[in-house]
Design a protein around this motif. Structure first.
Motif, PDB file in Angstrom:
ATOM      1  N   LYS A  58     -13.881 -21.224   8.288  1.00 36.64           N
ATOM      2  CA  LYS A  58     -15.494 -21.720   7.366  1.00 36.64           C
ATOM      3  C   LYS A  58     -15.986 -22.871   7.280  1.00 36.64           C
TER       4      LYS A  58
ATOM      5  N   LYS B  15     -17.518 -23.402  11.298  1.00 31.84           N
ATOM      6  CA  LYS B  15     -18.764 -22.455  11.407  1.00 31.84           C
ATOM      7  C   LYS B  15     -19.974 -23.464   9.865  1.00 31.84           C
ATOM      8  N   GLU B  16     -19.379 -24.080   9.145  1.00 33.72           N
ATOM      9  CA  GLU B  16     -20.713 -24.652   8.526  1.00 33.72           C
ATOM     10  C   GLU B  16     -20.795 -26.131   8.777  1.00 33.72           C
ATOM     11  N   ASN B  17     -19.783 -26.314   9.435  1.00 39.35           N
ATOM     12  CA  ASN B  17     -20.601 -27.829  10.100  1.00 39.35           C
ATOM     13  C   ASN B  17     -21.174 -27.257  11.817  1.00 39.35           C
ATOM     14  N   ALA B  18     -21.303 -25.911  12.543  1.00 41.36           N
ATOM     15  CA  ALA B  18     -21.591 -26.007  13.261  1.00 41.36           C
ATOM     16  C   ALA B  18     -22.813 -25.664  12.531  1.00 41.36           C
ATOM     17  N   ASP B  19     -23.369 -24.600  11.779  1.00 41.61           N
ATOM     18  CA  ASP B  19     -24.462 -23.830  11.626  1.00 41.61           C
ATOM     19  C   ASP B  19     -25.415 -25.601  10.603  1.00 41.61           C
ATOM     20  N   ASN B  20     -24.469 -26.762  10.393  1.00 43.46           N
ATOM     21  CA  ASN B  20     -25.322 -28.229   9.917  1.00 43.46           C
ATOM     22  C   ASN B  20     -25.806 -28.694  11.404  1.00 43.46           C
ATOM     23  N   LYS B  21     -24.868 -28.393  12.267  1.00 41.58           N
ATOM     24  CA  LYS B  21     -25.670 -29.063  13.209  1.00 41.58           C
ATOM     25  C   LYS B  21     -26.811 -28.176  13.602  1.00 41.58           C
ATOM     26  N   ASN B  22     -27.119 -26.860  14.081  1.00 38.84           N
ATOM     27  CA  ASN B  22     -28.050 -26.158  13.897  1.00 38.84           C
ATOM     28  C   ASN B  22     -29.099 -26.961  13.453  1.00 38.84           C
ATOM     29  N   GLU B  23     -29.267 -26.458  12.367  1.00 39.52           N
ATOM     30  CA  GLU B  23     -29.840 -26.926  11.144  1.00 39.52           C
ATOM     31  C   GLU B  23     -30.493 -28.166  11.655  1.00 39.52           C
TER      32      GLU B  23
END
Length: 289
Positions: free
Chosen positions: A211, A214-222
């Motif tokens: 999790k 996934k959160e770090n990847a989502d933040n980077k994409n954001e």
């Protein structure tokens, strides 16, 4: 060994439920109670030999035995009824014999009520009467609750893969088991095996790592999306500024102020006057010649 079963309309009739219901009637016909003892005593007095009657002392002894038997039966019935009454509302496990097949059936359920028939106590479970002596175990509600929670938890845990094969797709399943595990008391957790405790802890740890990744990847994409949007907005603003400047220049070229119009008219008039003077001078020159 042959087995006899009731057949009706070409089908074997299941008499398991009828067995316990007819137990009381069978016991009544095969058990000698105090009433039967009294009838035997009366029959003995009625058919005794008139020439050699039974001694009065023997009658007194038999009556005393009858009185002792009556008191013992009453005491036994009271104790058995008290024992059966204490089981009302509790979950019990019992084993009963099926007379039609000779098999032993296991039954687990809550005792609804207790009845006393022919000096025997019967407990009712799901509408069926069972002799009290068939009861083998009595479960405490706390024990039953702990056992059921541990069983359901183990079933759910066995549906999940090992921690090494865990994916983010099992997030909801792991979260549900984690909630169930954390809600269990120490007593309830004692019903779980050491392997199951270790497995759920590993699954929780791995899922937290998944999790977080996934959160770090989502933040980077954001962040990347926001930078791209900011660049697009900046380019749009620059384009709008360029268009605005060009529009202003066009408006300046097409729109003249009154002073500029006056100056333009004066300049045009001066040009025309200059042209007229040149024409006049040219005419005079030609006349002189």
């Amino acid at each position: 060994m042959s087995v006899i079963a009731e057949v009706k309309n070409g089908k074997i009739v299941d008499t398991a439920n009828k067995t316990n219901e007819t137990t009381a009637a069978k016991e009544k016909s095969s058990t000698l109670d105090k009433q039967a003892f009294l009838q035997l005593l009366v029959a003995q007095m009625k058919y005794q030999d008139p020439l050699e009657p039974t001694d009065n002392t023997e009658y007194i002894s038999q009556l005393a035995t009858f009185s002792s038997l009556e008191q013992m039966q009453n005491m036994s019935a009271t104790l058995e009824l008290q024992r059966g009454s204490s089981l009302v509302g509790k979950e019990v496990y019992l084993e009963t014999m099926n007379t039609s097949t000779g098999d032993t059936n296991s039954v687990t359920g809550v005792v609804d009520y207790v009845t006393f028939e022919n000096n025997k106590c019967f407990v009712s479970i799901d509408g069926t009467l069972y002799p009290l002596e068939d009861v083998k175990s009595v479960y405490d509600p706390t024990y039953t609750e702990a056992y059921e929670k541990a069983y359901n938890f183990t079933v759910g845990l066995n549906k999940l893969p090992n921690a090494s094969k865990l994916t983010i797709g099992y997030e909801s399943d792991v979260a549900e088991l984690q909630k169930a595990y954390e809600s269990m008391t120490d007593y309830q957790k004692s019903f779980l095996t050491a392997d199951n405790k270790k497995k759920i802890e590993e699954l929780i740890s791995v899922m937290n790592a998944l999790k977080e990744a996934k959160e770090n990847a989502d933040n980077k994409n954001e962040a990347t999306v926001k930078e791209s949007e900011a660049a697009d907005e900046k380019a749009e603003d620059t384009a709008e500024e360029t268009v605005t400047v060009e529009n202003k220049e066009d408006e300046t070229d097409s729109t003249e102020t009154p002073e500029a119009a006056t100056e333009a008219a004066a300049s045009e008039s001066a040009k025309e006057n200059g042209s007229s003077e040149d024409d006049t001078a040219s005419g005079e020159t030609e006349g002189d010649e």
